[in-house]
Design a protein around this motif. Structure first.
Motif, mmCIF file in Angstrom:
data_model
loop_
_atom_site.group_PDB
_atom_site.id
_atom_site.type_symbol
_atom_site.label_atom_id
_atom_site.label_comp_id
_atom_site.label_asym_id
_atom_site.label_seq_id
_atom_site.Cartn_x
_atom_site.Cartn_y
_atom_site.Cartn_z
ATOM 1 N N PHE A 85 -4.839 7.463 1.226
ATOM 2 C CA PHE A 85 -4.611 6.263 0.425
ATOM 3 C C PHE A 85 -4.326 6.646 -1.026
ATOM 4 C CE2 PHE A 85 -5.010 1.925 -0.809
ATOM 5 C CZ PHE A 85 -5.643 1.944 -2.056
ATOM 6 N N GLN B 76 1.173 11.447 3.420
ATOM 7 C CA GLN B 76 0.812 12.075 4.691
ATOM 8 C C GLN B 76 1.362 13.494 4.735
ATOM 9 O OE1 GLN B 76 2.613 10.408 8.264
ATOM 10 N NE2 GLN B 76 0.782 10.880 9.477
ATOM 11 N N LYS C 60 9.708 3.774 7.039
ATOM 12 C CA LYS C 60 9.913 5.005 7.799
ATOM 13 C C LYS C 60 9.440 6.244 7.046
ATOM 14 C CE LYS C 60 12.096 3.440 11.485
ATOM 15 N NZ LYS C 60 11.540 3.567 12.848
ATOM 16 N N PHE D 217 4.847 -0.658 8.203
ATOM 17 C CA PHE D 217 5.176 0.526 7.422
ATOM 18 C C PHE D 217 6.668 0.794 7.377
ATOM 19 C CE2 PHE D 217 1.268 2.551 6.139
ATOM 20 C CZ PHE D 217 0.326 1.943 6.943
ATOM 21 N N TYR E 162 0.790 5.362 0.692
ATOM 22 C CA TYR E 162 0.029 6.447 1.305
ATOM 23 C C TYR E 162 0.845 7.731 1.240
ATOM 24 C CZ TYR E 162 -2.994 2.937 3.528
ATOM 25 O OH TYR E 162 -3.864 1.909 3.767
ATOM 26 N N TYR F 204 2.399 16.443 7.285
ATOM 27 C CA TYR F 204 2.947 16.333 8.633
ATOM 28 C C TYR F 204 1.861 16.447 9.694
ATOM 29 C CZ TYR F 204 5.674 17.068 12.793
ATOM 30 O OH TYR F 204 6.183 16.955 14.059
ATOM 31 N N GLY F 205 1.808 15.469 10.583
ATOM 32 C CA GLY F 205 0.877 15.512 11.689
ATOM 33 C C GLY F 205 -0.557 15.198 11.345
ATOM 34 N N GLU F 206 -0.801 14.789 10.131
ATOM 35 C CA GLU F 206 -2.170 14.496 9.719
ATOM 36 C C GLU F 206 -2.324 13.023 9.380
ATOM 37 O OE1 GLU F 206 -2.751 18.930 7.680
ATOM 38 O OE2 GLU F 206 -3.296 17.121 6.578
ATOM 39 N N GLY F 207 -3.527 12.652 8.980
ATOM 40 C CA GLY F 207 -3.784 11.266 8.636
ATOM 41 C C GLY F 207 -3.169 10.878 7.309
ATOM 42 N N LEU F 208 -3.235 9.596 6.998
ATOM 43 C CA LEU F 208 -2.680 9.073 5.759
ATOM 44 C C LEU F 208 -3.729 9.084 4.661
ATOM 45 C CD1 LEU F 208 -0.736 7.971 7.989
ATOM 46 C CD2 LEU F 208 -0.441 5.947 6.556
ATOM 47 N N TYR G 1 0.843 -1.187 0.000
ATOM 48 C CA TYR G 1 0.000 0.000 0.000
ATOM 49 C C TYR G 1 0.880 1.240 0.000
ATOM 50 C CZ TYR G 1 -3.510 -3.335 1.720
ATOM 51 O OH TYR G 1 -4.359 -4.415 1.872
ATOM 52 N N LEU H 165 4.558 7.014 2.362
ATOM 53 C CA LEU H 165 4.755 5.813 3.171
ATOM 54 C C LEU H 165 4.304 4.581 2.408
ATOM 55 C CD1 LEU H 165 3.236 7.494 6.253
ATOM 56 C CD2 LEU H 165 5.404 6.314 6.429
#
Lengths: 113, 113
Positions: B45, B37, B105, B103, B35, B39-43, B33, B88
């Protein structure tokens, strides 16, 4: 269709306290997974719930627990908070058919002081 | 040991340039998968790859999974500032049935206008 929602978005707690985070999956998704994200360790799997049962668990101490309700909403709880628990907690939901895409919520930023 | 290696760790490109991010697993990938992101937020898709040799594209982003199912690449064509963020890769190494992703890094992408 609404995405994954998480509440609260931000939280500040003191060492020793406990905290409960909430996650509402995408409608129709019955699997909910929780992840912890920190700068040092990256994204790490906490646990996954399906049909109110924990199916998988990551390598975290017993202070981290969760549950899932009949409507698929999920909560995670962290007891006796430690400074190292400060992190972004993300939940993800997916359908139960395999393979299935995992969709993430915006996360809850937990700061432990 | 780290099961999922991402490279490079960070990348700075000029707007309009192409770039590639790699993700290598020490185990067979039953699902891979990608993704994005902020910074500091959700992933967010992007794509899911399952079959050896599979390739998927969405707008200017193409992801591939090699035939041996141990390496994936994400290619962005004619990058734009909106592509900036953390990319990611997440791997399902256990057969696609338990929704537990491991995941990398992450790769921090900066696109200069």
């Amino acid at each position: 269709k609404a995405g994954v929602t998480q509440t609260p978005r931000y939280l500040i707690k003191t060492r020793g306290q406990q905290v409960t985070l909430s996650c509402s999956p995408i409608s129709g998704h019955r699997s909910v997974s929780w992840y912890q994200q920190t700068p040092g360790q990256g994204l790490q799997f906490l646990f996954e719930y399906f049909s109110e049962t924990q199916r998988n668990k990551g390598n975290f101490p017993g202070r981290f627990s969760g549950r899932q309700f009949s409507n698929s909403r999920s909560e995670m709880n962290v007891s006796t908070l430690e400074l190292g628990d400060s992190a972004l907690y993300l939940c993800a939901s997916s359908l139960v058919t395999s393979p299935s895409e995992q969709y993430f919520g915006p996360g809850t930023r937990l700061t432990v002081t | 040991s780290q099961e999922l290696e991402q490279s490079p760790q960070s990348l700075i490109v000029q707007e309009g340039k192409n770039l590639t991010i790699n993700c290598t697993s020490s185990k067979t990938l039953y699902g891979l998968y990608w993704y994005k992101q902020k910074y500091g937020e959700g992933l967010i898709f992007l794509m899911m790859l399952q079959k050896g040799g599979e390739e998927k594209s969405h707008e200017k982003i193409t992801a591939k999974l090699d035939e041996k199912k141990q390496q994936s690449s994400l290619h962005i064509t004619a990058s734009q500032p909106s592509h900036a963020g953390i990319y990611l890769c997440g791997a399902d190494n256990s057969g696609g049935s338990n929704y537990k992703l491991t995941f990398g890094k992450g790769t921090l992408l900066t696109v200069n206008p």
